[in-house]
Design an enzyme around this catalytic site. Structure first.
Site, short mmCIF file in Angstrom:
data_model
loop_
_atom_site.label_atom_id
_atom_site.label_comp_id
_atom_site.label_asym_id
_atom_site.label_seq_id
_atom_site.Cartn_x
_atom_site.Cartn_y
_atom_site.Cartn_z
N ASN A 76 70.79 110.92 -1.63
CA ASN A 76 70.15 109.84 -2.39
C ASN A 76 69.77 110.24 -3.80
O ASN A 76 70.05 109.53 -4.76
CB ASN A 76 68.89 109.34 -1.67
CG ASN A 76 69.19 108.84 -0.28
OD1 ASN A 76 69.54 109.64 0.57
ND2 ASN A 76 69.09 107.55 -0.05
N LYS A 80 71.38 108.67 -7.21
CA LYS A 80 70.57 107.69 -7.95
C LYS A 80 69.84 108.28 -9.15
O LYS A 80 69.49 107.55 -10.06
CB LYS A 80 69.58 107.02 -6.99
CG LYS A 80 70.32 106.22 -5.91
CD LYS A 80 69.35 105.49 -5.02
CE LYS A 80 70.10 104.67 -3.98
NZ LYS A 80 69.18 104.04 -3.02
N SER A 172 57.50 110.99 -2.72
CA SER A 172 56.89 110.34 -1.56
C SER A 172 56.66 111.37 -0.45
O SER A 172 55.91 112.32 -0.66
CB SER A 172 57.77 109.17 -1.11
OG SER A 172 57.05 108.30 -0.27
N ASP A 250 53.67 100.32 -7.34
CA ASP A 250 54.19 100.92 -6.11
C ASP A 250 53.49 100.27 -4.91
O ASP A 250 52.26 100.32 -4.78
CB ASP A 250 53.90 102.42 -6.16
CG ASP A 250 54.53 103.21 -5.03
OD1 ASP A 250 54.59 102.69 -3.91
OD2 ASP A 250 54.95 104.35 -5.30
N HIS A 283 58.24 102.06 -6.30
CA HIS A 283 58.48 103.29 -5.52
C HIS A 283 59.95 103.70 -5.52
O HIS A 283 60.33 104.64 -4.84
CB HIS A 283 58.01 103.02 -4.07
CG HIS A 283 57.70 104.27 -3.28
ND1 HIS A 283 56.67 105.11 -3.59
CD2 HIS A 283 58.29 104.83 -2.17
CE1 HIS A 283 56.62 106.12 -2.73
NE2 HIS A 283 57.60 105.98 -1.86
#
Lengths: 304, 304
Positions: A76, A80, A172, A250, A283
């Site tokens: 990911n 990204k 996170s 977020d 987020h």
């Protein structure tokens, strides 16, 4: 030498192209996906690895560890936010490794990885702890994987991050991982630490409760993996500064992430934290991509 | 006013944050996904839209169209190259729209979009033509969608790209789309055009053969949608320059993309093409992300 296999290699920066390299070697300036059989998790694990155009196996090359959040795998971040991160890392001669967030069967039905049908527990949600509870304790050893097994492979086989020449950051659940790992292991292991939208106080939020009860048997047992608890208990500050970015839009800010807790812990222990509240950001990986250069530059100061 | 719905909105650049805007309006500095019912395709269509921090609905705002390649939908570019493209576009005050590559049912089982089980034909592979052949002719009208319906919506409802203040670029099948559309419609419609790894000579490669036979009934019918054929036939050059980037390690270079054909067409017609062969880069979004700034800057010259 550990056994591992480079399963893909993609050029992402222009300089340093070495036409003599082969698919069995790292190639300077490329993003790789690499698989190996993990002693920690008893499964095949895949990690992403960018090595800069200055990479040479005969040197000791500095590296940043990126820890991803819930639902992510090794790809990911690379997909990204990678292109910005990799370009900036390349300017500083830094590698970036992107481990998976949990063991997983990788399509092999004979591999039994205990799981539940949940986005925030089990596969994709290892929480960077060593599970002590059945049935997870057999495979969910992500703390050992990230802090011991992966560094050993990278240092010994690929000359990446030897002599503590490594830093750590994450998003996170991965921000929780980077903060807790750095606070537990200290500066000899991790030169610097930063986080995007980290779970700051995992013993005081639903994600942390679920993870600690499931993997460790109780929320209480999670206190040794709670960034704010660890920071508040420091006798002396470890790091010159810890960089945290957090979006104000977020959705998880109030219910799960709780940056106020880390601010309080910072005040209590004197461990400096630079907490940037970013107006209107959520987020997503767009938020990460927007500020990833700041984080790579931050770590470069300590790794150069 | 057309009917459309903003289905998501994500902040991607910092400046220009306007707290007064609501979810029913475009928000400056944000990436949006927008759905609408298309007259061209008779389906719901979703497109991505970045508007810069300078966006004001009362002005005419310049815009770049991004056309994606085979298998992509409206999200791939935004996820994988968007953050660099959007930041650079923001510096120039440019919007970027990212249409889908074909009609699709979007999970609604009552919507019948003819399809075959293939990555290079049908859903995800509209080829930017108006299908004339059953059963595709009912829905696969991507040429009209990209050149007429979408510009009308953007111009009339959102003040984006009025008076021809728009440029076009794309990747692979989308590079074929951008080149053919710009060459067919000319400078009054598209101020500038560029492409990454475009299918340069679609009547002379397997992807083009399959698309033209299936959608148009013959390869011959595809000649009016072949970039090299169109360019070779120009009586006078249209554009000062056309920018093309192509990776040398692209698996599709010889068999499908054939940049030599566009070079020959350029020499024949005098239409200048700047073709950059990029050492070691492949067909992936990492390649696009690496050079997207050059393309956005290129279009900014013509849109400012």
């Amino acid at each position: 030498m550990s056994s591992f296999e480079i399963i893909s290699k993609t050029r992402v920066v222009e300089e340093g192209y070495d036409t003599s390299s082969t698919a069995t070697q790292l190639e300077a300036g490329c993003y790789h996906r690499i698989s190996h059989i993990s002693d920690s998790t008893k499964t095949k694990m895949i990690f992403g690895l960018f090595v800069p155009s200055t990479y040479q196996k005969t040197n000791n090359n500095p590296i940043i560890y990126w820890l991803s959040g819930l639902t992510c795998d090794d790809t990911n971040f690379a997909m990204k936010a990678g292109v910005k991160a990799f370009e900036t890392a390349d300017k500083h001669g830094l590698a970036i490794v992107m481990p998976d967030t949990s063991p997983r069967p990788h399509g092999d039905e004979s591999v039994d990885v205990p799981n539940v049908d949940s986005y925030d527990f089990g596969i994709g949600a290892g929480f960077y702890v060593n599970a002590t509870q059945e049935p997870y304790s057999a495979n969910y050893k992500m703390y050992d994987y990230v802090t011991k097994e992966l560094p050993t492979l990278l240092e010994n086989d690929l000359s990446l991050g030897k002599n503590g020449l490594k830093s750590i950051m994450g998003h996170s659940m991965g921000g929780h991982g980077s903060l807790t790992i750095a606070l537990k292991e200290g500066k000899d292991c991790w030169k610097s630490v930063s986080a995007f939208a980290p779970i700051c106080n995992a013993t005081d939020c639903p994600w942390g409760h679920k993870a600690f009860e499931g993997y460790l048997g109780s929320v209480e047992a999670g206190k040794s993996h709670d960034a704010s608890v660890l920071m508040a208990a420091l006798e002396n500050p470890i790091y010159d500064d810890i960089l945290i970015d957090q979006g104000t839009a977020d959705n998880f800010l109030e219910g799960q992430l709780k940056p106020d807790a880390i601010k309080k812990a910072s005040e209590k222990s004197g461990q400096k934290v630079t907490l940037n509240m970013r107006n209107g950001f959520d987020h997503s990986y767009y938020f990460i991509a927007k500020f990833i250069d700041d984080h790579v530059n931050f770590h470069a100061k300590y790794l150069s």
